[in-house]
Write a protein that holds these residues in place. Structure first.
Motif, PDB file in Angstrom:
ATOM      1  N   GLU A 120       0.831  -1.207   0.000  1.00 26.21           N
ATOM      2  CA  GLU A 120       0.000   0.000   0.000  1.00 26.21           C
ATOM      3  C   GLU A 120       0.865   1.255   0.000  1.00 26.21           C
ATOM      4  O   GLU A 120       0.488   2.271  -0.590  1.00 26.21           O
ATOM      5  N   TRP A 121       2.018   1.202   0.652  1.00 25.06           N
ATOM      6  CA  TRP A 121       2.940   2.340   0.566  1.00 25.06           C
ATOM      7  C   TRP A 121       3.317   2.590  -0.896  1.00 25.06           C
ATOM      8  O   TRP A 121       3.285   3.726  -1.378  1.00 25.06           O
ATOM      9  N   ASN A 122       3.685   1.512  -1.587  1.00 25.92           N
ATOM     10  CA  ASN A 122       4.087   1.634  -2.982  1.00 25.92           C
ATOM     11  C   ASN A 122       2.938   2.106  -3.865  1.00 25.92           C
ATOM     12  O   ASN A 122       3.138   2.873  -4.811  1.00 25.92           O
ATOM     13  N   GLN A 123       1.732   1.646  -3.539  1.00 26.87           N
ATOM     14  CA  GLN A 123       0.564   2.087  -4.306  1.00 26.87           C
ATOM     15  C   GLN A 123       0.373   3.599  -4.175  1.00 26.87           C
ATOM     16  O   GLN A 123       0.099   4.292  -5.163  1.00 26.87           O
ATOM     17  N   MET A 124       0.509   4.120  -2.952  1.00 29.23           N
ATOM     18  CA  MET A 124       0.360   5.565  -2.747  1.00 29.23           C
ATOM     19  C   MET A 124       1.444   6.352  -3.477  1.00 29.23           C
ATOM     20  O   MET A 124       1.169   7.394  -4.076  1.00 29.23           O
ATOM     21  N   ILE A 125       2.666   5.849  -3.444  1.00 30.90           N
ATOM     22  CA  ILE A 125       3.751   6.520  -4.163  1.00 30.90           C
ATOM     23  C   ILE A 125       3.464   6.501  -5.662  1.00 30.90           C
ATOM     24  O   ILE A 125       3.619   7.503  -6.360  1.00 30.90           O
ATOM     25  N   ASP A 126       3.013   5.352  -6.163  1.00 31.08           N
ATOM     26  CA  ASP A 126       2.760   5.204  -7.606  1.00 31.08           C
ATOM     27  C   ASP A 126       1.622   6.102  -8.082  1.00 31.08           C
ATOM     28  O   ASP A 126       1.727   6.748  -9.131  1.00 31.08           O
ATOM     29  N   VAL A 127       0.518   6.136  -7.352  1.00 29.46           N
ATOM     30  CA  VAL A 127      -0.648   6.901  -7.789  1.00 29.46           C
ATOM     31  C   VAL A 127      -0.511   8.372  -7.412  1.00 29.46           C
ATOM     32  O   VAL A 127      -0.647   9.263  -8.267  1.00 29.46           O
ATOM     33  N   ASN A 128      -0.251   8.643  -6.150  1.00 23.82           N
ATOM     34  CA  ASN A 128      -0.302  10.017  -5.650  1.00 23.82           C
ATOM     35  C   ASN A 128       0.857  10.883  -6.111  1.00 23.82           C
ATOM     36  O   ASN A 128       0.688  12.090  -6.328  1.00 23.82           O
ATOM     37  N   LEU A 129       2.040  10.301  -6.248  1.00 21.55           N
ATOM     38  CA  LEU A 129       3.210  11.081  -6.642  1.00 21.55           C
ATOM     39  C   LEU A 129       3.635  10.774  -8.077  1.00 21.55           C
ATOM     40  O   LEU A 129       3.701  11.673  -8.917  1.00 21.55           O
ATOM     41  N   ARG A 130       3.907   9.499  -8.362  1.00 24.95           N
ATOM     42  CA  ARG A 130       4.357   9.171  -9.711  1.00 24.95           C
ATOM     43  C   ARG A 130       3.291   9.509 -10.745  1.00 24.95           C
ATOM     44  O   ARG A 130       3.588   9.974 -11.850  1.00 24.95           O
ATOM     45  N   GLY A 131       2.019   9.332 -10.388  1.00 18.70           N
ATOM     46  CA  GLY A 131       0.942   9.685 -11.304  1.00 18.70           C
ATOM     47  C   GLY A 131       0.935  11.164 -11.630  1.00 18.70           C
ATOM     48  O   GLY A 131       0.698  11.563 -12.776  1.00 18.70           O
ATOM     49  N   ASN A 153      -2.461  20.516  -9.445  1.00 17.35           N
ATOM     50  CA  ASN A 153      -2.187  19.279  -8.722  1.00 17.35           C
ATOM     51  C   ASN A 153      -2.998  19.245  -7.431  1.00 17.35           C
ATOM     52  O   ASN A 153      -2.929  20.184  -6.625  1.00 17.35           O
ATOM     53  N   VAL A 154      -3.762  18.194  -7.253  1.00 12.77           N
ATOM     54  CA  VAL A 154      -4.569  18.062  -6.041  1.00 12.77           C
ATOM     55  C   VAL A 154      -3.730  17.352  -4.975  1.00 12.77           C
ATOM     56  O   VAL A 154      -3.353  16.193  -5.132  1.00 12.77           O
ATOM     57  N   ALA A 155      -3.417  18.073  -3.907  1.00  6.76           N
ATOM     58  CA  ALA A 155      -2.663  17.509  -2.787  1.00  6.76           C
ATOM     59  C   ALA A 155      -3.644  17.254  -1.642  1.00  6.76           C
ATOM     60  O   ALA A 155      -4.607  16.501  -1.810  1.00  6.76           O
ATOM     61  N   SER A 156      -3.442  17.890  -0.505  1.00  6.79           N
ATOM     62  CA  SER A 156      -4.283  17.650   0.666  1.00  6.79           C
ATOM     63  C   SER A 156      -3.802  18.558   1.791  1.00  6.79           C
ATOM     64  O   SER A 156      -2.665  19.041   1.765  1.00  6.79           O
ATOM     65  N   THR A 157      -4.660  18.778   2.781  1.00  3.61           N
ATOM     66  CA  THR A 157      -4.154  19.429   3.990  1.00  3.61           C
ATOM     67  C   THR A 157      -3.101  18.541   4.648  1.00  3.61           C
ATOM     68  O   THR A 157      -2.309  19.014   5.466  1.00  3.61           O
ATOM     69  N   ALA A 158      -3.073  17.264   4.265  1.00  2.93           N
ATOM     70  CA  ALA A 158      -2.020  16.355   4.737  1.00  2.93           C
ATOM     71  C   ALA A 158      -0.660  16.727   4.163  1.00  2.93           C
ATOM     72  O   ALA A 158       0.363  16.176   4.586  1.00  2.93           O
ATOM     73  N   ALA A 159      -0.623  17.661   3.213  1.00  3.55           N
ATOM     74  CA  ALA A 159       0.650  18.180   2.710  1.00  3.55           C
ATOM     75  C   ALA A 159       1.243  19.209   3.654  1.00  3.55           C
ATOM     76  O   ALA A 159       2.353  19.701   3.426  1.00  3.55           O
ATOM     77  N   HIS A 160       0.506  19.533   4.731  1.00  2.00           N
ATOM     78  CA  HIS A 160       0.957  20.543   5.695  1.00  2.00           C
ATOM     79  C   HIS A 160       1.184  19.965   7.089  1.00  2.00           C
ATOM     80  O   HIS A 160       1.633  20.691   7.976  1.00  2.00           O
ATOM     81  N   VAL A 167       1.305   8.372   7.469  1.00  3.46           N
ATOM     82  CA  VAL A 167       2.663   8.869   7.255  1.00  3.46           C
ATOM     83  C   VAL A 167       3.031   8.871   5.767  1.00  3.46           C
ATOM     84  O   VAL A 167       3.499   9.874   5.232  1.00  3.46           O
ATOM     85  N   VAL A 168       2.831   7.753   5.095  1.00  2.00           N
ATOM     86  CA  VAL A 168       3.222   7.671   3.688  1.00  2.00           C
ATOM     87  C   VAL A 168       2.291   8.517   2.829  1.00  2.00           C
ATOM     88  O   VAL A 168       2.734   9.185   1.892  1.00  2.00           O
ATOM     89  N   TYR A 169       1.009   8.508   3.157  1.00  2.00           N
ATOM     90  CA  TYR A 169       0.073   9.367   2.427  1.00  2.00           C
ATOM     91  C   TYR A 169       0.495  10.822   2.545  1.00  2.00           C
ATOM     92  O   TYR A 169       0.567  11.549   1.540  1.00  2.00           O
ATOM     93  N   CYS A 170       0.794  11.269   3.758  1.00  2.00           N
ATOM     94  CA  CYS A 170       1.249  12.644   3.960  1.00  2.00           C
ATOM     95  C   CYS A 170       2.529  12.907   3.180  1.00  2.00           C
ATOM     96  O   CYS A 170       2.689  13.973   2.562  1.00  2.00           O
ATOM     97  N   ALA A 171       3.444  11.941   3.181  1.00  2.00           N
ATOM     98  CA  ALA A 171       4.712  12.115   2.462  1.00  2.00           C
ATOM     99  C   ALA A 171       4.468  12.345   0.973  1.00  2.00           C
ATOM    100  O   ALA A 171       5.112  13.201   0.354  1.00  2.00           O
TER     101      ALA A 171
END
Length: 258
Positions: A120-131, A153-160, A167-171
Motif C-alpha cells: 500500500e505504501w508503494n501504491q500511494m507513491i505510484d498513484v499520488n506522486l508518480r501519477g 495538482n490536487v494535494a491535501s491538507t495532509a501536505a501541511h 505517514v506515507v500518504y502525507c509524504a
C-alpha cells in the motif's frame, strides 16, 4: 483500450468563447475528479475525463452531453506513463492543445507504519506522486512550446502536517506540494496551482488500509467533511483567472475541521 464517444455525441457549448479551455481531469470517475468535471463542463470548458473505471466515465459523459456540455473520456491508469501519454496525445490530436491538466487521481489506504503495509505504501507513491509526475511529463512539452498552460495538482491538507496513521500518504502529498511549487518557479509562461482539500466526502476511505482507522476517518467525514463540489469550485476559480495571474495554492476545508 482508449475509447471516445463519436463526435456526433459531443455537444459543443460556446465553442467560440475565448474563455473556453480544453481541460484534462484524472481520477474523474468519482469524488473531486467527478465534481471538477461537472463544474468545469458547466462553465463552458471542454473536459476530457480519465480514470480506470470506464463504466463510470461513460455514464458521466452521457450526463454531461445530455445537459448540453462538451465532454469525452478515455481509460487511464496514471501509474502507467504510456497510458498517460496516450491520454494526453489523444486530446492533442483531436483538439490541438491542452490548456489545463487537473492531476487529481489519488489513493489513501491509512494505517500505522508498524503494520508494514509495504504494497500500500508503494501504491500511494505510484498513484499520488508518480501519477502526478507522469501527468506533468506528458503535458509540459506542449505547454512550453505554446508558452501557455495550467497544471493543477490536487494535494491535501495532509501536505501541511504529518499524522501517525497516514505517514506515507502525507509524504506523497508533501511531495506533490513541493513539486508544484518548484515547477511554478521554473517558468514565467505556465501557471501551476496546488489545491489542498481537507476532509472531503469521497471514496478514498473505501478501500485498503486498516479498517478501524478508515472507519474512524469515515466517522469524521460524516461530522465535518465537505462536499467535493467545494473543491471543484476552488479549482474552477484558479482556472478562471487571467493568464497573467497564478493562484499558487488553495487550502479548502470544512469550518468545523481543526
Amino acid at each position: 483500450m482508449t475509447k471516445y464517444p463519436p463526435r456526433s455525441e459531443i455537444v459543443m457549448q460556446n465553442p467560440s468563447s475565448s474563455h473556453r479551455k480544453v481541460v484534462l481531469v484524472t481520477g474523474a470517475s468519482s469524488g473531486i475528479g467527478e465534481a471538477s468535471a461537472r463544474h468545469l463542463a458547466a462553465a463552458g470548458h471542454h473536459v476530457v475525463l480519465g480514470a480506470r473505471r470506464v463504466d463510470r466515465l461513460i455514464q458521466l459523459v452521457s450526463e454531461l452531453t445530455e445537459a448540453g456540455h462538451d465532454a469525452e473520456y478515455a481509460q487511464l491508469d496514471v501509474t502507467d506513463f504510456e497510458s498517460v501519454k496516450a491520454f494526453v496525445e489523444g486530446a492533442l490530436t483531436r483538439h490541438g492543445r491542452v490548456d489545463v491538466l487537473v492531476n487529481n487521481a489519488g489513493v489513501m489506504p491509512l494505517a500505522l507504519m508498524q503494520d508494514l503495509r509495504v504494497d500500500e505504501w508503494n501504491q500511494m507513491i505510484d498513484v499520488n506522486l508518480r501519477g502526478v509526475l507522469h501527468g506533468i511529463a506528458a503535458v509540459l512539452p506542449g505547454m512550453r512550446e505554446r508558452q501557455s498552460g495550467h497544471i493543477i495538482n490536487v494535494a491535501s491538507t495532509a501536505a501541511h502536517r504529518a499524522d501517525p496513521t497516514g505517514v506515507v500518504y502525507c509524504a506523497t502529498k508533501f511531495a506533490v506540494r513541493a513539486v508544484s511549487d518548484g515547477l511554478r518557479q521554473e517558468t514565467t509562461d505556465l501557471r501551476v496551482t496546488v489545491v489542498c482539500p481537507g476532509l472531503t466526502r469521497t471514496e478514498l476511505t473505501h478501500s485498503g488500509g486498516d479498517e478501524q482507522v478508515q472507519g474512524a476517518v469515515r466517522t469524521a467525514l460524516d461530522a465535518v467533511g465537505i462536499s467535493p463540489s467545494a473543491i471543484a469550485e476552488a479549482i474552477g476559480y484558479a482556472v478562471a483567472q487571467p493568464a497573467n495571474v497564478n493562484v499558487n495554492e488553495i487550502i479548502v476545508q470544512g469550518t468545523a475541521q481543526v
